[in-house]
Design an enzyme around this catalytic site. Structure first.
Site, PDB file in Angstrom:
ATOM      1  N   HIS A 224       0.875  -1.179   0.000  1.00  0.00           N
ATOM      2  CA  HIS A 224       0.000   0.000   0.000  1.00  0.00           C
ATOM      3  C   HIS A 224       0.913   1.230   0.000  1.00  0.00           C
ATOM      4  O   HIS A 224       1.308   1.730   1.056  1.00  0.00           O
ATOM      5  CB  HIS A 224      -0.880  -0.075   1.254  1.00  0.00           C
ATOM      6  CG  HIS A 224      -1.798   1.075   1.490  1.00  0.00           C
ATOM      7  ND1 HIS A 224      -3.139   1.052   1.146  1.00  0.00           N
ATOM      8  CD2 HIS A 224      -1.610   2.284   2.066  1.00  0.00           C
ATOM      9  CE1 HIS A 224      -3.711   2.189   1.506  1.00  0.00           C
ATOM     10  NE2 HIS A 224      -2.798   2.959   2.065  1.00  0.00           N
ATOM     11  N   HIS A 226       1.828   5.052  -0.627  1.00  0.00           N
ATOM     12  CA  HIS A 226       1.488   6.452  -0.923  1.00  0.00           C
ATOM     13  C   HIS A 226       2.653   7.002  -1.738  1.00  0.00           C
ATOM     14  O   HIS A 226       3.785   6.542  -1.605  1.00  0.00           O
ATOM     15  CB  HIS A 226       1.262   7.233   0.376  1.00  0.00           C
ATOM     16  CG  HIS A 226      -0.064   6.911   1.008  1.00  0.00           C
ATOM     17  ND1 HIS A 226      -1.165   7.720   0.872  1.00  0.00           N
ATOM     18  CD2 HIS A 226      -0.478   5.830   1.725  1.00  0.00           C
ATOM     19  CE1 HIS A 226      -2.202   7.164   1.498  1.00  0.00           C
ATOM     20  NE2 HIS A 226      -1.804   6.011   2.028  1.00  0.00           N
ATOM     21  N   CYS A 257      -3.663  10.363   4.739  1.00  0.00           N
ATOM     22  CA  CYS A 257      -4.171   9.936   6.037  1.00  0.00           C
ATOM     23  C   CYS A 257      -4.305  11.156   6.936  1.00  0.00           C
ATOM     24  O   CYS A 257      -3.360  11.926   7.075  1.00  0.00           O
ATOM     25  CB  CYS A 257      -3.229   8.912   6.666  1.00  0.00           C
ATOM     26  SG  CYS A 257      -3.731   8.416   8.316  1.00  0.00           S
TER      27      CYS A 257
HETATM   28  P1  HMG Z   1     -11.315   6.635  21.070  1.00  0.00           P
HETATM   29  O1  HMG Z   1     -11.818   8.031  21.226  1.00  0.00           O
HETATM   30  O2  HMG Z   1     -10.102   6.231  21.840  1.00  0.00           O
HETATM   31  O3  HMG Z   1     -12.477   5.566  21.293  1.00  0.00           O
HETATM   32  O4  HMG Z   1     -11.035   6.378  19.534  1.00  0.00           O
HETATM   33  P2  HMG Z   1     -13.365   5.211  22.495  1.00  0.00           P
HETATM   34  O5  HMG Z   1     -13.538   3.737  22.445  1.00  0.00           O
HETATM   35  O6  HMG Z   1     -12.860   5.840  23.765  1.00  0.00           O
HETATM   36  O7  HMG Z   1     -14.781   5.886  22.103  1.00  0.00           O
HETATM   37  C1  HMG Z   1     -14.973   7.300  22.076  1.00  0.00           C
HETATM   38  C2  HMG Z   1     -16.244   7.629  21.299  1.00  0.00           C
HETATM   39  O8  HMG Z   1     -16.122   7.209  19.938  1.00  0.00           O
HETATM   40  C3  HMG Z   1     -17.486   6.923  21.816  1.00  0.00           C
HETATM   41  O9  HMG Z   1     -18.576   7.769  21.525  1.00  0.00           O
HETATM   42  C4  HMG Z   1     -17.573   5.711  20.937  1.00  0.00           C
HETATM   43  O10 HMG Z   1     -18.883   5.197  20.828  1.00  0.00           O
HETATM   44  C5  HMG Z   1     -17.136   6.257  19.606  1.00  0.00           C
HETATM   45  P3  HMG Z   1     -19.201   8.771  22.625  1.00  0.00           P
HETATM   46  O11 HMG Z   1     -19.559   7.864  23.768  1.00  0.00           O
HETATM   47  O12 HMG Z   1     -18.083   9.722  22.986  1.00  0.00           O
HETATM   48  O13 HMG Z   1     -20.335   9.406  21.917  1.00  0.00           O
HETATM   49  N1  HMG Z   1     -16.547   5.234  18.754  1.00  0.00           N
HETATM   50  C6  HMG Z   1     -16.973   4.919  17.518  1.00  0.00           C
HETATM   51  N2  HMG Z   1     -17.961   5.402  16.744  1.00  0.00           N
HETATM   52  C7  HMG Z   1     -18.127   4.842  15.535  1.00  0.00           C
HETATM   53  N3  HMG Z   1     -17.345   3.850  15.057  1.00  0.00           N
HETATM   54  C8  HMG Z   1     -16.345   3.353  15.787  1.00  0.00           C
HETATM   55  C9  HMG Z   1     -16.133   3.893  17.085  1.00  0.00           C
HETATM   56  N4  HMG Z   1     -15.228   3.635  18.037  1.00  0.00           N
HETATM   57  C10 HMG Z   1     -15.495   4.450  19.047  1.00  0.00           C
HETATM   58  N5  HMG Z   1     -15.567   2.368  15.304  1.00  0.00           N
HETATM   59  C11 HMG Z   1     -10.926   5.041  17.562  1.00  0.00           C
HETATM   60  C12 HMG Z   1     -10.613   5.130  19.035  1.00  0.00           C
HETATM   61  C13 HMG Z   1     -10.168   3.880  16.978  1.00  0.00           C
HETATM   62  C14 HMG Z   1     -12.398   4.849  17.393  1.00  0.00           C
HETATM   63  C15 HMG Z   1     -10.531   6.352  16.925  1.00  0.00           C
HETATM   64  O14 HMG Z   1      -9.182   6.546  17.195  1.00  0.00           O
HETATM   65  C16 HMG Z   1     -10.749   6.345  15.440  1.00  0.00           C
HETATM   66  O15 HMG Z   1     -11.859   6.271  14.929  1.00  0.00           O
HETATM   67  N6  HMG Z   1      -9.676   6.446  14.691  1.00  0.00           N
HETATM   68  C17 HMG Z   1      -9.796   6.418  13.252  1.00  0.00           C
HETATM   69  C18 HMG Z   1      -8.528   6.685  12.633  1.00  0.00           C
HETATM   70  C19 HMG Z   1      -8.681   6.573  11.146  1.00  0.00           C
HETATM   71  O16 HMG Z   1      -9.724   6.297  10.608  1.00  0.00           O
HETATM   72  N7  HMG Z   1      -7.566   6.819  10.461  1.00  0.00           N
HETATM   73  C20 HMG Z   1      -7.542   6.742   9.038  1.00  0.00           C
HETATM   74  C21 HMG Z   1      -7.586   5.341   8.532  1.00  0.00           C
HETATM   75  S1  HMG Z   1      -6.038   4.493   8.698  1.00  0.00           S
HETATM   76  C22 HMG Z   1      -5.148   4.969   7.306  1.00  0.00           C
HETATM   77  O17 HMG Z   1      -5.562   5.823   6.570  1.00  0.00           O
HETATM   78  C23 HMG Z   1      -3.887   4.213   6.988  1.00  0.00           C
HETATM   79  C24 HMG Z   1      -4.075   3.192   5.862  1.00  0.00           C
HETATM   80  O18 HMG Z   1      -4.489   3.804   4.672  1.00  0.00           O
HETATM   81  C25 HMG Z   1      -2.763   2.435   5.618  1.00  0.00           C
HETATM   82  C26 HMG Z   1      -1.584   3.372   5.378  1.00  0.00           C
HETATM   83  O19 HMG Z   1      -1.639   4.246   4.505  1.00  0.00           O
HETATM   84  O20 HMG Z   1      -0.612   3.166   6.093  1.00  0.00           O
HETATM   85  C27 HMG Z   1      -5.133   2.135   6.251  1.00  0.00           C
HETATM   86 MG    MG Z   2      -3.236   4.772   3.267  1.00  0.00          MG
END
Ligand code: HMG
Ligand code: MG
Length: 316
Positions: A224, A226, A257
Protein backbone atom coordinates in the site's frame (compact mmCIF):
# COMPACT_ATOMS: atom_id res chain seq x y z
CA UNK A 1 -5.11 -17.11 -10.82
CA UNK A 2 -3.24 -16.88 -14.12
CA UNK A 3 0.55 -16.91 -13.66
CA UNK A 4 0.85 -13.33 -14.90
CA UNK A 5 -2.15 -12.01 -12.93
CA UNK A 6 -1.82 -9.18 -10.43
CA UNK A 7 -4.47 -8.01 -8.02
CA UNK A 8 -5.17 -4.29 -7.79
CA UNK A 9 -7.06 -3.15 -4.70
CA UNK A 10 -8.79 0.17 -5.34
CA UNK A 11 -8.78 2.30 -2.19
CA UNK A 12 -9.89 5.65 -3.66
CA UNK A 13 -13.34 5.70 -2.10
CA UNK A 14 -11.85 5.27 1.40
CA UNK A 15 -8.19 6.35 1.57
CA UNK A 16 -8.82 8.73 -1.32
CA UNK A 17 -11.73 10.56 0.26
CA UNK A 18 -11.29 10.22 4.06
CA UNK A 19 -9.08 13.29 4.30
CA UNK A 20 -11.31 15.65 2.29
CA UNK A 21 -12.44 18.55 4.43
CA UNK A 22 -15.63 19.33 2.50
CA UNK A 23 -18.35 16.75 3.00
CA UNK A 24 -18.83 14.72 -0.17
CA UNK A 25 -22.41 13.60 -0.85
CA UNK A 26 -23.11 9.89 -0.31
CA UNK A 27 -24.52 9.74 -3.84
CA UNK A 28 -21.15 10.83 -5.26
CA UNK A 29 -19.33 8.18 -3.22
CA UNK A 30 -21.72 5.48 -4.37
CA UNK A 31 -21.41 6.62 -7.97
CA UNK A 32 -17.62 6.44 -7.65
CA UNK A 33 -17.73 2.91 -6.22
CA UNK A 34 -20.25 1.65 -8.77
CA UNK A 35 -18.31 3.13 -11.69
CA UNK A 36 -15.09 1.54 -10.40
CA UNK A 37 -16.89 -1.81 -10.06
CA UNK A 38 -17.53 -1.80 -13.82
CA UNK A 39 -13.87 -1.39 -14.82
CA UNK A 40 -12.71 -4.92 -14.03
CA UNK A 41 -11.43 -4.02 -10.56
CA UNK A 42 -12.30 -6.93 -8.26
CA UNK A 43 -11.34 -5.47 -4.89
CA UNK A 44 -12.74 -2.10 -3.87
CA UNK A 45 -12.39 -0.48 -0.48
CA UNK A 46 -15.65 1.36 0.02
CA UNK A 47 -15.67 2.97 3.45
CA UNK A 48 -14.66 2.94 7.07
CA UNK A 49 -16.48 2.17 10.32
CA UNK A 50 -14.46 4.56 12.47
CA UNK A 51 -15.49 7.30 14.86
CA UNK A 52 -17.28 10.12 12.97
CA UNK A 53 -15.67 12.55 15.41
CA UNK A 54 -12.26 11.44 14.20
CA UNK A 55 -12.97 11.05 10.48
CA UNK A 56 -16.25 12.82 9.63
CA UNK A 57 -15.94 12.12 5.90
CA UNK A 58 -16.46 8.37 6.46
CA UNK A 59 -19.63 8.94 8.47
CA UNK A 60 -22.08 7.52 5.92
CA UNK A 61 -20.24 4.22 5.47
CA UNK A 62 -23.29 2.37 6.82
CA UNK A 63 -25.44 3.86 4.04
CA UNK A 64 -22.82 2.92 1.46
CA UNK A 65 -22.59 -0.66 2.74
CA UNK A 66 -26.37 -0.96 2.76
CA UNK A 67 -26.61 0.31 -0.82
CA UNK A 68 -23.91 -2.09 -2.02
CA UNK A 69 -25.61 -5.04 -0.34
CA UNK A 70 -28.94 -4.14 -1.91
CA UNK A 71 -27.39 -3.51 -5.33
CA UNK A 72 -24.74 -6.18 -5.87
CA UNK A 73 -22.44 -5.77 -8.86
CA UNK A 74 -23.54 -7.76 -11.88
CA UNK A 75 -21.67 -10.93 -12.79
CA UNK A 76 -19.37 -11.70 -14.65
CA UNK A 77 -17.34 -9.28 -12.58
CA UNK A 78 -17.82 -10.15 -8.92
CA UNK A 79 -16.35 -7.51 -6.64
CA UNK A 80 -15.26 -7.77 -3.01
CA UNK A 81 -16.08 -4.55 -1.17
CA UNK A 82 -14.12 -3.86 1.99
CA UNK A 83 -14.52 -1.54 4.97
CA UNK A 84 -12.17 -0.56 7.80
CA UNK A 85 -13.27 -1.58 11.31
CA UNK A 86 -10.69 -0.84 14.03
CA UNK A 87 -12.57 -1.91 17.16
CA UNK A 88 -15.62 -3.71 18.56
CA UNK A 89 -17.83 -0.70 17.85
CA UNK A 90 -16.76 -0.62 14.19
CA UNK A 91 -17.35 -4.37 13.87
CA UNK A 92 -20.74 -4.07 15.53
CA UNK A 93 -21.81 -1.21 13.24
CA UNK A 94 -20.69 -3.09 10.11
CA UNK A 95 -22.36 -6.33 11.19
CA UNK A 96 -25.63 -4.65 12.05
CA UNK A 97 -25.90 -3.38 8.44
CA UNK A 98 -24.88 -6.81 7.14
CA UNK A 99 -27.45 -8.62 9.28
CA UNK A 100 -30.21 -6.23 8.24
CA UNK A 101 -29.31 -6.73 4.56
CA UNK A 102 -28.02 -10.29 4.21
CA UNK A 103 -26.00 -11.01 1.10
CA UNK A 104 -28.23 -13.25 -0.99
CA UNK A 105 -26.58 -12.71 -4.35
CA UNK A 106 -24.26 -15.70 -4.62
CA UNK A 107 -22.45 -14.23 -7.63
CA UNK A 108 -21.04 -11.44 -5.46
CA UNK A 109 -18.00 -11.83 -3.29
CA UNK A 110 -18.69 -11.36 0.42
CA UNK A 111 -17.96 -8.06 2.13
CA UNK A 112 -14.53 -7.88 3.79
CA UNK A 113 -13.33 -6.00 6.86
CA UNK A 114 -9.94 -4.45 7.60
CA UNK A 115 -8.16 -3.61 10.81
CA UNK A 116 -5.21 -1.20 10.87
CA UNK A 117 -2.20 -1.41 13.15
CA UNK A 118 0.88 0.82 13.15
CA UNK A 119 4.57 -0.02 13.20
CA UNK A 120 5.45 2.82 15.61
CA UNK A 121 4.04 3.77 19.00
CA UNK A 122 3.65 7.45 18.07
CA UNK A 123 1.60 6.67 14.98
CA UNK A 124 -0.53 4.16 16.88
CA UNK A 125 -1.33 6.81 19.48
CA UNK A 126 -2.17 9.47 16.88
CA UNK A 127 -4.22 7.21 14.61
CA UNK A 128 -5.88 4.88 17.13
CA UNK A 129 -5.49 6.63 20.46
CA UNK A 130 -3.81 3.58 22.00
CA UNK A 131 -0.54 1.66 22.11
CA UNK A 132 0.37 -1.01 19.56
CA UNK A 133 -0.21 -3.74 22.15
CA UNK A 134 -3.66 -2.39 23.06
CA UNK A 135 -4.60 -2.07 19.38
CA UNK A 136 -3.68 -5.72 18.82
CA UNK A 137 -5.98 -6.76 21.67
CA UNK A 138 -8.84 -4.89 19.96
CA UNK A 139 -7.98 -6.37 16.55
CA UNK A 140 -8.03 -9.91 17.94
CA UNK A 141 -11.66 -9.33 18.88
CA UNK A 142 -12.54 -7.74 15.52
CA UNK A 143 -10.82 -10.47 13.52
CA UNK A 144 -12.51 -13.22 15.51
CA UNK A 145 -15.91 -11.56 15.16
CA UNK A 146 -15.46 -11.12 11.41
CA UNK A 147 -14.16 -14.66 10.88
CA UNK A 148 -17.10 -16.07 12.88
CA UNK A 149 -19.33 -14.39 10.28
CA UNK A 150 -17.31 -15.95 7.47
CA UNK A 151 -15.78 -12.63 6.39
CA UNK A 152 -12.32 -12.25 4.93
CA UNK A 153 -10.08 -9.92 6.94
CA UNK A 154 -7.27 -7.69 5.77
CA UNK A 155 -4.87 -6.27 8.34
CA UNK A 156 -2.98 -3.10 7.54
CA UNK A 157 0.25 -2.09 9.19
CA UNK A 158 0.92 1.62 8.72
CA UNK A 159 4.19 3.57 8.61
CA UNK A 160 6.22 0.46 7.74
CA UNK A 161 8.81 2.45 5.76
CA UNK A 162 8.79 5.75 7.63
CA UNK A 163 6.77 7.56 10.25
CA UNK A 164 5.77 11.24 10.32
CA UNK A 165 6.77 11.34 14.01
CA UNK A 166 9.67 8.87 14.27
CA UNK A 167 11.20 9.38 10.82
CA UNK A 168 13.04 6.50 9.14
CA UNK A 169 13.50 4.80 12.47
CA UNK A 170 11.06 1.95 11.82
CA UNK A 171 12.34 -1.51 12.59
CA UNK A 172 11.52 -4.15 9.93
CA UNK A 173 11.65 -6.79 12.68
CA UNK A 174 8.92 -4.95 14.58
CA UNK A 175 6.79 -4.89 11.40
CA UNK A 176 7.37 -8.63 10.96
CA UNK A 177 6.44 -9.29 14.59
CA UNK A 178 3.14 -7.39 14.25
CA UNK A 179 2.42 -9.10 10.93
CA UNK A 180 2.94 -12.54 12.50
CA UNK A 181 0.64 -11.62 15.40
CA UNK A 182 -2.09 -10.49 13.00
CA UNK A 183 -1.76 -13.64 10.88
CA UNK A 184 -1.94 -15.78 14.01
CA UNK A 185 -5.19 -13.95 14.92
CA UNK A 186 -6.64 -15.10 11.62
CA UNK A 187 -6.02 -12.21 9.21
CA UNK A 188 -6.11 -13.38 5.60
CA UNK A 189 -3.73 -10.74 4.31
CA UNK A 190 -1.28 -8.15 5.62
CA UNK A 191 -1.31 -4.80 3.79
CA UNK A 192 1.98 -2.98 4.30
CA UNK A 193 1.33 0.75 4.41
CA UNK A 194 3.96 3.23 3.32
CA UNK A 195 1.75 5.94 4.77
CA UNK A 196 4.23 8.77 4.26
CA UNK A 197 5.69 7.63 0.94
CA UNK A 198 9.15 7.64 2.55
CA UNK A 199 9.95 4.13 1.30
CA UNK A 200 13.00 3.66 -0.92
CA UNK A 201 14.23 0.72 -2.96
CA UNK A 202 16.78 -0.58 -0.42
CA UNK A 203 14.43 -0.12 2.53
CA UNK A 204 11.54 -1.85 0.73
CA UNK A 205 13.82 -4.77 -0.12
CA UNK A 206 15.08 -4.93 3.48
CA UNK A 207 11.53 -4.91 4.87
CA UNK A 208 10.35 -7.69 2.55
CA UNK A 209 13.40 -9.76 3.45
CA UNK A 210 12.61 -9.40 7.16
CA UNK A 211 8.99 -10.44 6.58
CA UNK A 212 10.01 -13.51 4.61
CA UNK A 213 12.58 -14.43 7.26
CA UNK A 214 9.74 -14.30 9.80
CA UNK A 215 7.77 -16.82 7.75
CA UNK A 216 5.36 -14.60 5.82
CA UNK A 217 4.70 -15.69 2.25
CA UNK A 218 4.35 -13.40 -0.75
CA UNK A 219 0.69 -14.38 -1.04
CA UNK A 220 0.09 -13.18 2.53
CA UNK A 221 1.21 -9.66 1.62
CA UNK A 222 -0.17 -6.65 -0.22
CA UNK A 223 1.66 -3.35 -0.71
CA UNK A 224 0.00 0.00 0.00
CA UNK A 225 2.24 2.77 -1.30
CA UNK A 226 1.49 6.45 -0.92
CA UNK A 227 3.36 8.38 -3.58
CA UNK A 228 4.41 11.49 -1.63
CA UNK A 229 8.06 11.16 -2.69
CA UNK A 230 7.31 9.70 -6.13
CA UNK A 231 8.83 6.31 -5.19
CA UNK A 232 5.68 4.18 -5.26
CA UNK A 233 6.19 2.48 -8.63
CA UNK A 234 9.87 1.78 -8.19
CA UNK A 235 9.03 0.23 -4.81
CA UNK A 236 6.26 -1.68 -6.55
CA UNK A 237 8.87 -3.12 -8.93
CA UNK A 238 10.97 -4.26 -5.95
CA UNK A 239 7.89 -5.89 -4.41
CA UNK A 240 7.00 -7.64 -7.66
CA UNK A 241 10.52 -8.99 -7.86
CA UNK A 242 10.13 -10.45 -4.38
CA UNK A 243 6.97 -12.27 -5.51
CA UNK A 244 4.18 -10.01 -4.25
CA UNK A 245 1.16 -9.77 -6.56
CA UNK A 246 -1.33 -7.59 -4.62
CA UNK A 247 -1.11 -3.79 -4.76
CA UNK A 248 -3.31 -0.97 -3.50
CA UNK A 249 -3.91 2.16 -5.53
CA UNK A 250 -6.33 5.04 -5.71
CA UNK A 251 -8.08 6.44 -8.76
CA UNK A 252 -6.72 9.89 -9.65
CA UNK A 253 -4.05 9.41 -6.95
CA UNK A 254 -6.55 10.73 -4.40
CA UNK A 255 -5.87 10.51 -0.73
CA UNK A 256 -3.89 10.94 2.43
CA UNK A 257 -4.17 9.94 6.04
CA UNK A 258 -5.67 12.51 8.42
CA UNK A 259 -3.15 11.50 11.11
CA UNK A 260 -0.09 11.66 8.84
CA UNK A 261 0.73 15.35 8.35
CA UNK A 262 1.75 16.17 4.77
CA UNK A 263 1.02 12.69 3.43
CA UNK A 264 -0.46 12.74 -0.05
CA UNK A 265 -2.44 10.19 -2.00
CA UNK A 266 -1.81 6.60 -2.89
CA UNK A 267 -0.11 5.77 -6.15
CA UNK A 268 -2.83 6.23 -8.77
CA UNK A 269 -4.69 3.26 -10.18
CA UNK A 270 -4.11 4.62 -13.68
CA UNK A 271 -0.30 4.61 -13.18
CA UNK A 272 -0.42 1.21 -11.48
CA UNK A 273 -2.42 -0.45 -14.27
CA UNK A 274 -0.25 1.13 -16.99
CA UNK A 275 2.90 -0.01 -15.19
CA UNK A 276 1.69 -3.60 -14.72
CA UNK A 277 0.59 -3.85 -18.32
CA UNK A 278 3.96 -2.53 -19.52
CA UNK A 279 5.47 -5.54 -17.73
CA UNK A 280 3.05 -7.97 -19.40
CA UNK A 281 1.16 -8.51 -16.15
CA UNK A 282 -2.62 -8.86 -16.29
CA UNK A 283 -4.69 -6.57 -14.06
CA UNK A 284 -8.03 -7.28 -15.76
CA UNK A 285 -8.72 -3.54 -15.49
CA UNK A 286 -9.91 -1.29 -18.31
CA UNK A 287 -7.35 1.54 -18.15
CA UNK A 288 -9.34 4.04 -20.25
CA UNK A 289 -12.39 3.57 -18.04
CA UNK A 290 -10.33 4.25 -14.89
CA UNK A 291 -8.77 7.33 -16.53
CA UNK A 292 -12.27 8.71 -17.17
CA UNK A 293 -13.31 8.05 -13.57
CA UNK A 294 -10.14 9.79 -12.29
CA UNK A 295 -10.96 12.81 -14.45
CA UNK A 296 -14.57 12.88 -13.24
CA UNK A 297 -14.00 12.39 -9.50
CA UNK A 298 -11.12 14.88 -9.21
CA UNK A 299 -13.29 17.54 -10.92
CA UNK A 300 -16.28 16.56 -8.79
CA UNK A 301 -14.42 17.15 -5.51
CA UNK A 302 -12.27 20.02 -6.81
CA UNK A 303 -8.88 18.29 -6.57
CA UNK A 304 -6.15 18.15 -9.14
CA UNK A 305 -5.73 14.88 -10.98
CA UNK A 306 -2.46 13.45 -9.59
CA UNK A 307 -2.19 10.58 -12.05
CA UNK A 308 0.61 11.05 -14.59
CA UNK A 309 -0.83 8.37 -16.86
CA UNK A 310 -4.34 9.76 -16.44
CA UNK A 311 -3.23 13.26 -17.43
CA UNK A 312 -1.16 11.95 -20.35
CA UNK A 313 -4.07 9.95 -21.79
CA UNK A 314 -6.57 12.77 -21.21
CA UNK A 315 -4.23 15.30 -22.81
CA UNK A 316 -3.93 13.38 -26.06
P1 HMG B 1 -11.31 6.64 21.07
O1 HMG B 1 -11.82 8.03 21.23
O2 HMG B 1 -10.10 6.23 21.84
O3 HMG B 1 -12.48 5.57 21.29
O4 HMG B 1 -11.04 6.38 19.53
P2 HMG B 1 -13.37 5.21 22.49
O5 HMG B 1 -13.54 3.74 22.44
O6 HMG B 1 -12.86 5.84 23.77
O7 HMG B 1 -14.78 5.89 22.10
C1 HMG B 1 -14.97 7.30 22.08
C2 HMG B 1 -16.24 7.63 21.30
O8 HMG B 1 -16.12 7.21 19.94
C3 HMG B 1 -17.49 6.92 21.82
O9 HMG B 1 -18.58 7.77 21.53
C4 HMG B 1 -17.57 5.71 20.94
O10 HMG B 1 -18.88 5.20 20.83
C5 HMG B 1 -17.14 6.26 19.61
P3 HMG B 1 -19.20 8.77 22.63
O11 HMG B 1 -19.56 7.86 23.77
O12 HMG B 1 -18.08 9.72 22.99
O13 HMG B 1 -20.33 9.41 21.92
N1 HMG B 1 -16.55 5.23 18.75
C6 HMG B 1 -16.97 4.92 17.52
N2 HMG B 1 -17.96 5.40 16.74
C7 HMG B 1 -18.13 4.84 15.54
N3 HMG B 1 -17.35 3.85 15.06
C8 HMG B 1 -16.35 3.35 15.79
C9 HMG B 1 -16.13 3.89 17.08
N4 HMG B 1 -15.23 3.64 18.04
C10 HMG B 1 -15.49 4.45 19.05
N5 HMG B 1 -15.57 2.37 15.30
C11 HMG B 1 -10.93 5.04 17.56
C12 HMG B 1 -10.61 5.13 19.04
C13 HMG B 1 -10.17 3.88 16.98
C14 HMG B 1 -12.40 4.85 17.39
C15 HMG B 1 -10.53 6.35 16.92
O14 HMG B 1 -9.18 6.55 17.20
C16 HMG B 1 -10.75 6.35 15.44
O15 HMG B 1 -11.86 6.27 14.93
N6 HMG B 1 -9.68 6.45 14.69
C17 HMG B 1 -9.80 6.42 13.25
C18 HMG B 1 -8.53 6.68 12.63
C19 HMG B 1 -8.68 6.57 11.15
O16 HMG B 1 -9.72 6.30 10.61
N7 HMG B 1 -7.57 6.82 10.46
C20 HMG B 1 -7.54 6.74 9.04
C21 HMG B 1 -7.59 5.34 8.53
S1 HMG B 1 -6.04 4.49 8.70
C22 HMG B 1 -5.15 4.97 7.31
O17 HMG B 1 -5.56 5.82 6.57
C23 HMG B 1 -3.89 4.21 6.99
C24 HMG B 1 -4.07 3.19 5.86
O18 HMG B 1 -4.49 3.80 4.67
C25 HMG B 1 -2.76 2.44 5.62
C26 HMG B 1 -1.58 3.37 5.38
O19 HMG B 1 -1.64 4.25 4.50
O20 HMG B 1 -0.61 3.17 6.09
C27 HMG B 1 -5.13 2.14 6.25
MG1 MG C 1 -3.24 4.77 3.27
Amino acid sequence: AKPNAVRIIEVGARDGLQNEKKSIPVATKIELIERLAKTGLKDIEAGSFVSPKWVPQMDASDKILEHLLKNPPKAPNPVAYSFLAPNAKGLENALSVLHANPQTDTASKPIELSVFAAATESFSQKNLNCSIADSLLKFREVIKGAKDEGLRVRAYISVVLGCPFEGYDVDPKKVAEIACDLMEMGADEIALGDTTGMGTVPRTAELLKALKAAGLRSEDLAMHFHDTYGQALVNTAVSLESGIRSFDSSVGGLGGCPYSPGATGNVSTEDMVYFMESLGLDTGVDLDAVVDIGDWITKEIGKKNSSSVGKAILGK
